[in-house]
Scaffold this active site. Structure first.
Site, PDB file in Angstrom:
ATOM      1  CE  LYS A  33      27.929 -13.688 -33.191  1.00 49.15           C
ATOM      2  NZ  LYS A  33      26.903 -14.134 -32.269  1.00 49.15           N
ATOM      3  CD1 TRP A  43      22.370  -7.477 -42.307  1.00 51.24           C
ATOM      4  CD2 TRP A  43      20.358  -8.254 -41.710  1.00 51.24           C
ATOM      5  NE1 TRP A  43      22.359  -8.834 -42.517  1.00 51.24           N
ATOM      6  CE2 TRP A  43      21.141  -9.338 -42.162  1.00 51.24           C
ATOM      7  CE3 TRP A  43      19.056  -8.496 -41.279  1.00 51.24           C
ATOM      8  CZ2 TRP A  43      20.664 -10.643 -42.203  1.00 51.24           C
ATOM      9  CZ3 TRP A  43      18.590  -9.794 -41.315  1.00 51.24           C
ATOM     10  CH2 TRP A  43      19.383 -10.859 -41.783  1.00 51.24           C
ATOM     11  CB  ALA A  44      20.907   0.002 -40.845  1.00 55.63           C
ATOM     12  CD  GLN A  45      15.131  -2.641 -45.021  1.00 53.12           C
ATOM     13  OE1 GLN A  45      14.102  -1.990 -45.010  1.00 53.12           O
ATOM     14  NE2 GLN A  45      15.144  -3.913 -45.332  1.00 53.12           N
ATOM     15  CD  GLU A 112      13.260   5.517 -40.535  1.00 55.93           C
ATOM     16  OE1 GLU A 112      13.131   4.657 -39.665  1.00 55.93           O
ATOM     17  OE2 GLU A 112      14.321   5.707 -41.143  1.00 55.93           O
ATOM     18  CG  ASP A 214      27.553 -12.947 -28.821  1.00 56.41           C
ATOM     19  OD1 ASP A 214      26.891 -13.870 -28.322  1.00 56.41           O
ATOM     20  OD2 ASP A 214      27.732 -12.821 -30.043  1.00 56.41           O
ATOM     21  CG  HIS A 235      10.674  -2.295 -37.513  1.00 58.35           C
ATOM     22  ND1 HIS A 235       9.638  -2.155 -38.406  1.00 58.35           N
ATOM     23  CD2 HIS A 235      11.569  -1.332 -37.814  1.00 58.35           C
ATOM     24  CE1 HIS A 235       9.910  -1.143 -39.219  1.00 58.35           C
ATOM     25  NE2 HIS A 235      11.079  -0.622 -38.880  1.00 58.35           N
ATOM     26  NE  ARG A 281      10.887   1.931 -35.778  1.00 57.95           N
ATOM     27  CZ  ARG A 281      12.138   1.872 -36.124  1.00 57.95           C
ATOM     28  NH1 ARG A 281      12.999   1.248 -35.342  1.00 57.95           N
ATOM     29  NH2 ARG A 281      12.538   2.410 -37.235  1.00 57.95           N
ATOM     30  CG  HIS A 342      14.054  -3.242 -35.374  1.00 55.46           C
ATOM     31  ND1 HIS A 342      14.540  -3.730 -36.564  1.00 55.46           N
ATOM     32  CD2 HIS A 342      14.307  -1.905 -35.381  1.00 55.46           C
ATOM     33  CE1 HIS A 342      15.062  -2.732 -37.266  1.00 55.46           C
ATOM     34  NE2 HIS A 342      14.946  -1.615 -36.563  1.00 55.46           N
ATOM     35  CD  GLU A 366      20.665  -3.398 -31.290  1.00 55.65           C
ATOM     36  OE1 GLU A 366      21.184  -3.393 -32.423  1.00 55.65           O
ATOM     37  OE2 GLU A 366      19.622  -4.026 -31.009  1.00 55.65           O
ATOM     38  NE  ARG A 377      16.338   2.162 -32.389  1.00 52.28           N
ATOM     39  CZ  ARG A 377      16.359   2.047 -33.710  1.00 52.28           C
ATOM     40  NH1 ARG A 377      17.145   2.823 -34.432  1.00 52.28           N
ATOM     41  NH2 ARG A 377      15.616   1.165 -34.321  1.00 52.28           N
TER      42      ARG A 377
HETATM   43  C1  SIN Z   1      13.740   1.109 -40.632  1.00 45.72           C
HETATM   44  O1  SIN Z   1      14.272   1.313 -41.716  1.00 45.72           O
HETATM   45  O2  SIN Z   1      12.513   1.090 -40.463  1.00 45.72           O
HETATM   46  C2  SIN Z   1      14.606   0.874 -39.445  1.00 45.72           C
HETATM   47  C3  SIN Z   1      15.270   2.104 -39.038  1.00 45.72           C
HETATM   48  C4  SIN Z   1      15.647   2.013 -37.593  1.00 45.72           C
HETATM   49  O3  SIN Z   1      15.402   1.003 -36.950  1.00 45.72           O
HETATM   50  O4  SIN Z   1      16.176   2.998 -37.066  1.00 45.72           O
END
Ligand code: SIN
Length: 530
Positions: A33, A43-45, A112, A214, A235, A281, A342, A366, A377
């Site tokens: 779109k 955007w994934a970090q 993480e 969407d 998050h 989380r 998130h 997702e 998750r």
């Molecule tokens: C993050 O970098 O904290 C996000 C990673 C994720 O949501 O899997």
């Protein structure tokens, strides 16, 4: 009318991975779109999970995923995805994707929340960008793939809508070509939704503006099963700053020793969970919500000041630079953070091959609910899921003869706009949009009650009706389409939440604070009642 062997909606890891594989078997159109590089993936970090350390094992990754998922994961799906990770990573590297390495050449592995081992492959703190850029380059070089930017998928075309008897099958979709304002018809026996999540349903989110649910809304309107939408992951650590309110402070920062503290400088997570700042989380986000309400402070802090400037700017260059740009030096200042929406753990219900309840319709990433995430998750499992299920969905699509039900072009009507006028008052769209996001934040976020959910449901019902009237009376534009999907998605979250009479994982309600003691907890599955 345009016809393709495969129609893919979305340009994140799932859509691009599917398209690349599908191009070996036929023609592929990838619709997006906005622009190709706009995706949640980009955007994934944090990174992508893969067992790669001799100390680690598939069993341990499976156990951590099941623990985080609070009894609602499908263990077979978890096992399959976890065990498919090394092959998926090899395929990604074959596309030129680089993951950081240690001096000895082995993968550098991050950690993480909820992980008992280091098993997250990363590319600094911009893993998603690395994946997205390299996959996009490969797709752009592929002659069998047509990328159509500024094409907003409006609705799926199904045999049921066409009045054809038999199992409901998806045979194409309508899209708005934003460059011309025209509505186009696309035909295909295989439609793959890779549209990401719905963070924009909430006032505060780590997601980009495009995350408006969407694909989920479209699939629901077409009659597909939707599952577990009550499980929206917040998050714990989104940057708290008035100039920049959706920037993520990756959990990897806590994985490298960052500690959550209050304004008084004291650590508080140990009071909530023995795993402290690296608990799963759902637990950390709830604990922060509790601390914020208890102290009346607007935020808490991630303290990583014991690490040097050199280390932080090398390991987390994007986070470091972004914090500096708003006057926070992570080497000297604890970083102010709040929880924000998130990740959507539920979605269009699929099997392990991405198949939805409609013939010819697949959902990957997702937007889908495969059973991997359960009620919460495990961090960095989602990019892995997208890569693995994209490959499985393609294998299924090319072998599944149910998808071959060719519907003649003549039967599919072109879109008609009737007497629709140009939208006269855009303010109505923006007002409703704001109202949805605010009410979802106030009534349907980290801590819920029956009363709040009921209020949200009533208000959303009115908004839905208003948006529906708007939709039929005015010419379609992307803002209106997003609003229509947003209100549908918000309603699905509330409906699912109202059906769950217990607290589990990310769904926490004061009316049922305990998790039901059941050996086989149930998914919340809903479908449009006609
Ligand atoms: C993050 O970098 O904290 C996000 C990673 C994720 O949501 O899997």
């Amino acid at each position: 009318m345009r016809e393709y062997d495969f129609l893919v909606v979305g340009t994140g890891i799932s859509g691009l991975s599917f398209a690349l594989k599908a191009a070996e078997h036929g023609t592929v159109a990838v619709l997006t779109k906005k622009k190709s590089e706009n995706s949640n993936t980009a955007w994934a970090q944090g990174g992508i999970c893969c067992v790669a350390d001799p100390e680690d094992s598939f069993e341990s990754h499976v156990t951590d995923t099941l623990d985080a998922g609070a009894g609602l994961c499908n263990s077979q799906v978890v096992k399959t995805i976890v065990e498919s990770a090394p092959k998926a990573i090899d395929q990604m590297m074959a596309c030129g994707i680089n993951f950081d390495r240690q001096d000895n050449g082995n993968f550098a592995l991050g950690k993480e929340g909820g992980h008992t081992q280091r098993r997250i492959l990363y590319s600094k703190d911009t893993t998603g960008k690395e994946i997205s850029n390299k996959l996009l380059k490969a797709v752009q070089e592929c002659s069998n793939i047509t990328i159509l930017e500024d094409h907003f998928a409006i609705d799926l075309i199904t045999t049921e809508k066409l009045g054809i008897e038999g199992k409901n099958s998806v045979v194409g979709l309508y899209t708005l070509d934003e460059s011309t304002g025209k509505i186009l018809t696309f035909r295909s026996n295989t439609v793959v939704l890779c549209t990401g999540g719905c963070g924009r349903v909430y006032l505060y989110t780590t997601n980009p503006n495009i995350a408006t649910g969407d694909g989920l809304a479209m699939a629901y309107r077409a009659g597909a099963n939707v599952a577990n939408m009550e499980f929206i992951q917040f998050h714990p650590t989104c940057l708290y700053h008035h100039d920049l309110n959706n920037f993520l402070i990756s959990e990897a920062v806590r994985g490298e020793g960052g500690i959550l503290i209050g304004k008084d400088g004291n650590e508080f997570m140990e009071r909530h969970d023995p795993r402290g700042s690296l608990a799963p989380r759902d637990i950390v986000a709830r604990a922060i919500d509790h601390e914020i309400k208890r102290t009346g402070e607007p935020c808490v802090f991630v303290d990583i000041t014991h690490k040097s400037k050199e280390y932080l700017s090398e390991r987390f260059p994007n986070i470091y630079k972004t914090c500096l740009s708003v006057g926070i030096d992570p080497a000297n200042d604890p970083i102010p953070v709040v929880p924000a929406a998130h990740y959507q753990c539920g979605g269009v219900q699929t099997d392990i091959d991405g198949r939805t309840s409609l013939n010819g319709l697949y959902a990957v990433g997702e937007v889908a609910c495969t059973g991997l995430h359960g009620a919460n998750r495990l961090a960095s499992n989602s990019l892995l899921e997208g890569a693995v299920i994209a490959g499985r969905a393609l294998d299924n699509a090319i072998n599944n003869k149910n998808n071959k039900n060719k519907v003649s072009e003549q039967i599919i009507p072109e879109w008609t706009s009737g007497n629709a006028e140009d939208v006269d008052e855009l303010v109505v769209i923006y007002h409703n949009w704001d109202e949805i996001r605010r009410l979802m934040w106030d009534y349907v976020s980290i801590v819920r009650t029956n009363k709040r959910l009921k209020r949200a449901a009533t208000r959303l019902q009115n908004l839905r009706q208003e948006v529906q009237e708007f939709y039929w009376n005015f010419k379609i534009c992307s803002d209106l389409l997003e609003l229509r999907n947003l209100v549908e998605t918000a309603s699905l979250i509330v409906n699912c939440a109202q059906l769950r009479d217990e607290s589990r994982g990310l769904h926490y309600t004061l009316d049922f604070p305990k998790t039901k003691n059941s050996s086989q907890p149930q998914d919340t599955v809903i479908r449009l009642q006609k």
